[in-house]
Structures are given as structure tokens and as C-alpha cells.
Design an enzyme around this catalytic site. Sequence first.
Site, short mmCIF file in Angstrom:
data_model
loop_
_atom_site.label_atom_id
_atom_site.label_comp_id
_atom_site.label_asym_id
_atom_site.label_seq_id
_atom_site.Cartn_x
_atom_site.Cartn_y
_atom_site.Cartn_z
N LYS A 5 29.29 70.26 -7.97
CA LYS A 5 30.40 71.20 -7.77
C LYS A 5 31.71 70.51 -8.16
O LYS A 5 32.24 69.69 -7.40
CB LYS A 5 30.48 71.65 -6.31
CG LYS A 5 31.34 72.88 -6.15
CD LYS A 5 32.07 72.97 -4.84
CE LYS A 5 33.29 72.13 -4.79
NZ LYS A 5 34.33 72.42 -5.81
N GLY A 60 37.30 62.43 -3.40
CA GLY A 60 38.30 63.44 -3.06
C GLY A 60 39.07 62.97 -1.83
O GLY A 60 39.11 61.77 -1.54
N SER A 61 39.60 63.91 -1.09
CA SER A 61 40.48 63.51 0.01
C SER A 61 39.68 63.12 1.26
O SER A 61 38.54 63.56 1.46
CB SER A 61 41.47 64.63 0.31
OG SER A 61 40.79 65.83 0.49
N THR A 62 40.33 62.33 2.09
CA THR A 62 39.67 61.78 3.28
C THR A 62 39.23 62.89 4.25
O THR A 62 38.13 62.84 4.79
CB THR A 62 40.65 60.80 3.96
OG1 THR A 62 40.94 59.77 3.02
CG2 THR A 62 40.06 60.19 5.22
N GLY A 63 40.09 63.89 4.43
CA GLY A 63 39.78 64.96 5.37
C GLY A 63 38.48 65.67 5.01
O GLY A 63 37.65 65.95 5.88
N VAL A 64 38.30 65.94 3.74
CA VAL A 64 37.08 66.65 3.30
C VAL A 64 35.85 65.77 3.55
O VAL A 64 34.82 66.23 4.05
CB VAL A 64 37.18 67.07 1.81
CG1 VAL A 64 35.86 67.65 1.33
CG2 VAL A 64 38.31 68.09 1.61
N GLU A 119 34.40 58.17 -2.02
CA GLU A 119 35.61 57.41 -2.35
C GLU A 119 36.76 58.38 -2.11
O GLU A 119 36.81 59.46 -2.70
CB GLU A 119 35.57 56.92 -3.80
CG GLU A 119 34.35 56.05 -4.12
CD GLU A 119 34.16 54.85 -3.19
OE1 GLU A 119 35.14 54.36 -2.60
OE2 GLU A 119 33.00 54.42 -3.00
N CYS A 166 44.29 58.03 -7.36
CA CYS A 166 44.05 57.58 -5.99
C CYS A 166 44.65 56.20 -5.79
O CYS A 166 44.98 55.82 -4.68
CB CYS A 166 42.56 57.55 -5.72
SG CYS A 166 41.67 56.72 -7.02
N GLU A 172 49.40 59.92 2.37
CA GLU A 172 49.12 60.10 0.94
C GLU A 172 49.83 61.36 0.47
O GLU A 172 49.66 62.43 1.07
CB GLU A 172 47.62 60.22 0.69
CG GLU A 172 47.32 60.37 -0.79
CD GLU A 172 45.82 60.42 -1.11
OE1 GLU A 172 45.12 61.28 -0.54
OE2 GLU A 172 45.36 59.61 -1.94
#
Length: 543
Positions: A212, A265-269, A293, A327, A425
Site C-alpha cells: 500500500k 512513515g511517521s511514528t504515530g502510525v 523506520e 526523515c 518533527e
Amino acid sequence: MPNKIASIAIPNNEPILSYLPNSNERKQLKLELARRKNCVYDIPMFINGKEVRTNETADIFPPHELDHKIAQYHKGNATHVQQAIDAALSAREKWANMHWEERASIFLKAADLIAGPYRASINAATMLAQSKNVFQAEIDAACELADFLRFNVYFAAQIYSEQPISSPGMRNTLEYRPLEGFIYAITPFNFTAISGNLSAAPALMGNVIVWKPSNTQIYSAWTVMEIFREAGLPDGVINMVFANAVETTNLILAHPDFAGVHFTGSTGVFNHIWETVGKNLHLYKNYPRLVGETGGKDFIIAHSSADIDVLATALLRGAFEFQGQKCSACSRAYVPNSIWDATWEKMYEALKTFKIGNVENFTVLMGAVISEDAYKRITNYIEQAKSNPDNIIMYGGNYDNKKGYFIEPTVILTKDPKSLTMREEIFGPVLTIYVYDEEDLDATLHLVDTTSEYALTGAIIAQDIYAIEKMKKALTNSAGNFYINDKCTGAVVGQQPFGGARKSGTNDKAGSKWNLLRWVSPRTVKESYISPKYYAYPYMSEE
Ligand code: NAD
């Protein structure tokens, strides 16, 4: 015939072409950009080797030219995700059992297609989709992706050849089995190379994939998929879906055959994925591999012995290339008071010459940021910074989204080393600088280490060898990619394996042996040549 052992030489990094005026590569790229601008691609999903179109589409525009439609993609739903999983699982047995050299040859061919006949195409797609200038597109889409594919094969050969010792009378072997199930590759918008590698790396090791891509990178991800197809990837091995991210992820993470996630992608996801996997553990046949990562709040700290030109260049390139959307981009800096004025003078003179605009004009350094959401998020940070009395906006701070999502390179000088833009970030062209008293190096190193939750990249700029040693040691855990007298971006596959710890990810180092090891589950096989034929041991005999 399997009766051979291939020798895999260490690859060379794909050379970066110059795109000088009148060069052949520049002419080809300009032609390809013009060709792509003259048509509207109709981008389908790709499931079980077939292009899948639906009634629901979304339009794609270059972030720097919002009134020029370049494509539409077909949106999928839960049914398509299920079809992609089924296709992957049906392709698994043949793909997993194929001789690994044949799998490797598909990806080596893809690398050669990228470096050769598809170079202009993949670079043009990346310039249009992600608003990268020609150089940024070249180092990402052409060079890094070709490098990932070639180095992965080299590292896979090393892994497969790592075998246990065998004592007399037996033969011990390790079989590096692909994971049992399918892998979910979730890819970010910012690197075409990462998008290709997150599905290609596990596939090389014999796994099957549901991929995806980010909605804002579908245009260039599709070109990657086309190249994999032309390279001979069999049906069902990599299936690409464009369904809603949350819906897709929920469905996949509830599947018993889910074997691992390859995420950037982002840390939250990624946190959310990890938590969901934990909750769903009882559903799975195996413990899934979680490779992610994630974000960064990357730093540069200068020592008073720093070369000012090196420092100013590292700050400018590190913070503003690709609009700060790497990043690894430098977004906080610590400069000693003794060299600040001289450093700022150099930076200011350079910043005045920065050209921002449509990246199809090769004299432009910075394009637009990726999307309206990103534009809003970044400009919100800029407005908050403006309203903080501890901050001075030294440069930029303006933005305009009439033609594209353009944001000026923005430099904030802060008196508060823990202010918002020093900690979080931002993922845009915003650099916050804290000027420290050169006598306070120890305290400042502690600040660098403790100010953010991330630990992705960082750089020190210094000439004094004792200072370099001290700073390197104090920042041991502050970055997974650490630079001395260089900017904190621009890792090269095979040279600086990439990834960070803390909330920057699992640090499995994309494009390395460590990453590939996550996609195999070794089986140890012991074959006895002279097998025991009676249960009793010699020590059991009577005196
Ligand atoms: P993102 O997290 O918004 O999206 C990444 C992927 O996750 C996309 O495919 C997106 O559609 C999907 N996604 C979004 N929300 C989701 C959800 N709730 N559930 C499941 N999937 C979801 O990140 P982005 O904006 O594409 O990329 C920027 C981020 O990636 C930054 O945080 C950057 O630091 C990070 N990044 C890290 C590295 C690294 O190597 N550490 C490299 C590149 C980018």
C-alpha cells in the site's frame, strides 16, 4: 539447472548523472517530463498480475502545479485488499520454492531497467509526483532504488551462505525459509526508492507482498510497479492496492496469515500498528515481524572549532533540500556563540540566492511540499513559532498555495532550546537554531540527546579532534546515522546503512543484511551419517 553456485560480486553504487545543460540525460529527462505532462495517466491497482480499475477515482496533480492534472488512480476497498491477500497467498508456494538466484535475477534486471531505459521515466515521475528537483530525483529514484535492488542481492547471497559447522558423522545446514504468510509493505511519500524497496526486499527473500503506497506517491510507485512487471515478476508476488489506509491496515492486521509489516512513515502510525498487532496476537499463526523506520528530529551541533563554510553548507543542504521532507533532514541546530555571527552571515548570503518554484525548471533548488495537509501542518508550526516571544524569524516564514504548496526556507533563532520547533518533527523547510555559550558544551550535548523522542540522524561539525571524540561519545544513542563534518542527510546504500533507534524505528537498516534477516525464518537441519541404533550410552556399562 540448480547445479551451480553463483558468485555475486559486491555491486558498485549507481553513478549519479550530472544533468548538465546539453547532456544527453538532461535532454531525455526534459522530453520525458514533456511527454508525461501531455497525458493523463489512468493508474489501476495491481492484483494477481492484473490491472484492477474501479468506479471511484482520485486525481493526481504535481504539488508545484495544482491546476495541471497528470493522472487519476483507482481507489479500492476491503474486497480488493482481500483479493490482494488471497493472490499473495496463492503465489507463495511457487515463489518461495523458486531458486533464489532466479528471484534475484528479476530484481537485478529491474535495477538495470531503472539505471538504463527507465531512468528518465522514474526520475520524471518522481519530480512530478513529489516535487523533487532533478538532483533529488536522480539520487532517490534512479540511484538509490537501483542500489537497494543490487545490494539486497549481494547481502542475500551472504545470508544464504552463512552455514553452521558440522561435526564428524553429520551434516548441519540452515535453510533460510521465507516467512509463513504474507508481508504488508506500507510506504511513505518521500522516497520512490523506499517505496520500491519495502516490497522488493522481502520479496527477494521469497516472501509475497501486499503493498500500500502513500496516496501522494502513487504516481511514481506505479512506475516502480511497471518496472517490476517488465523485469518478470510473477503474478501475485507483489500486489498493489490503493484502499483507505486505516481500513486496509485493520483488515490485514486481523488476518491469520499476516507475517510481518515493512513500514516507513511517521511514528504515530507505526505505534498504532504495533499496538494493534499486540492486541491481535491470538489471531496469528506466527509472531509477525515488525520492521518500521519512522520519524526524526535530526540535529547538527557545531563546536567552536568548526569550519564555518562546512557548517553553513551542512545546515542549508541538510535542512532545505527536498523542502526538508527527508526523515534525515536537519531541523534543529546548536551553534556556539563564538561562531554564530559568521555562520549566519554565510547562511544569509546563500539563502538569498535560493530559488523556489516549479522543479521542471532545472535552476530551481526547492519545489513545493507534498500536499495540502503537509502545507497546513508546516505553516501552523511557522505561525506558532512566530507567536513565541523566545523566537526570532531570521529568514523566510512566508508561504503561498495559489499555484502549488510553496513554503519559504524558514530559519528560527530560539532562546528556548526546548521550544516546540526544537522538539517536534515538522517535516518541512523549517530549521530552528539555538545559540549556546561555548563554555556550556557538556550541557548542550545533554540537550541534544534529551530534547526529542527520536534518534535518527545527527551531525557534529568540529575541527578539534578531542572535541570530536567527546561529542561522538556523548551522542552515542542520539542517532542511528551519525556524521562528522558533513550534513545529516544523504545516506548511500552499502556505505551508510540507514535507520535510527528510540522513536525513529526498529533500526533494521534498510538496504542491509540486517533488514533482509527480518524476512527469513531459518530452519536448522541436522542429517546424521552414522545414526545411533540402540538407546543405551557407553557410560551405562557395568564396572
Ligand atoms: P505517514 O505516516 O503519513 O504515511 C506513511 C504510510 O502510512 C502511507 O502509506 C500512509 O498511507 C500510511 N498510513 C497513514 N495513516 C495510517 C494509518 N492510520 N494506518 C495505517 N497506515 C497509515 O508518513 P509520510 O508522510 O508518508 O512520510 C513521512 C514520515 O515518514 C516522516 O515521519 C518521516 O520521518 C518518515 N520517514 C522515515 C524514514 C526512515 O528511514 N526512518 C524514511 C522516510 C520517511
